[in-house]
Design an enzyme around this catalytic site. Structure first.
Site, short mmCIF file in Angstrom:
data_model
loop_
_atom_site.label_atom_id
_atom_site.label_comp_id
_atom_site.label_asym_id
_atom_site.label_seq_id
_atom_site.Cartn_x
_atom_site.Cartn_y
_atom_site.Cartn_z
N ARG A 19 0.83 -1.22 0.00
CA ARG A 19 0.00 0.00 0.00
C ARG A 19 0.86 1.26 0.00
O ARG A 19 0.60 2.20 -0.76
CB ARG A 19 -0.96 0.01 1.18
CG ARG A 19 -2.05 -1.05 1.07
CD ARG A 19 -2.92 -1.08 2.29
NE ARG A 19 -2.08 -1.39 3.46
CZ ARG A 19 -2.40 -1.12 4.70
NH1 ARG A 19 -3.53 -0.53 4.98
NH2 ARG A 19 -1.59 -1.46 5.68
N ASN A 37 -5.99 -2.74 1.77
CA ASN A 37 -6.00 -4.20 1.86
C ASN A 37 -7.44 -4.67 1.98
O ASN A 37 -8.31 -3.97 2.51
CB ASN A 37 -5.25 -4.68 3.12
CG ASN A 37 -3.75 -4.57 2.99
OD1 ASN A 37 -3.21 -4.50 1.90
ND2 ASN A 37 -3.07 -4.56 4.11
#
Length: 92
Positions: A19, A37
């Protein structure tokens, strides 16, 4: 002309700083959007920008950070949320 794409990224993409890496790449390619996520161990993202920059971002996402192993990326048309910048969102 700006467009928006939704990405679902599969493989070893959690627990490898994917990320944060994706957010950095989005800034490099001047894209707005978000990444997060998912509980099913995938990562999803929405990116808005110029098509060429989105394509470069998607290509980079196949490589990801050094510890990642991307197996497939699903790319679909997305909805422009008119965000300013790129954010990391909480897990869904």
């Amino acid at each position: 002309m700006r467009e928006t794409k939704y990405l679902r990224i599969h493989g070893k993409v959690q627990g490898v700083s994917y990320r944060a890496w994706a957010a950095e790449q989005a800034k490099i390619f001047r894209l707005d959007g978000w990444v997060r996520n998912r509980r099913d161990k995938t990562v999803e993202a929405t990116v808005t920008g110029i098509d060429d920059d989105i394509q470069k971002f998607v290509s980079a996402c196949y490589k990801g950070p050094s510890s990642a192993k991307v197996t497939i990326i699903e790319v679909k048309d997305g909805v422009d949320e008119e965000l300013d910048g790129f954010k990391i969102r909480d897990t869904l």
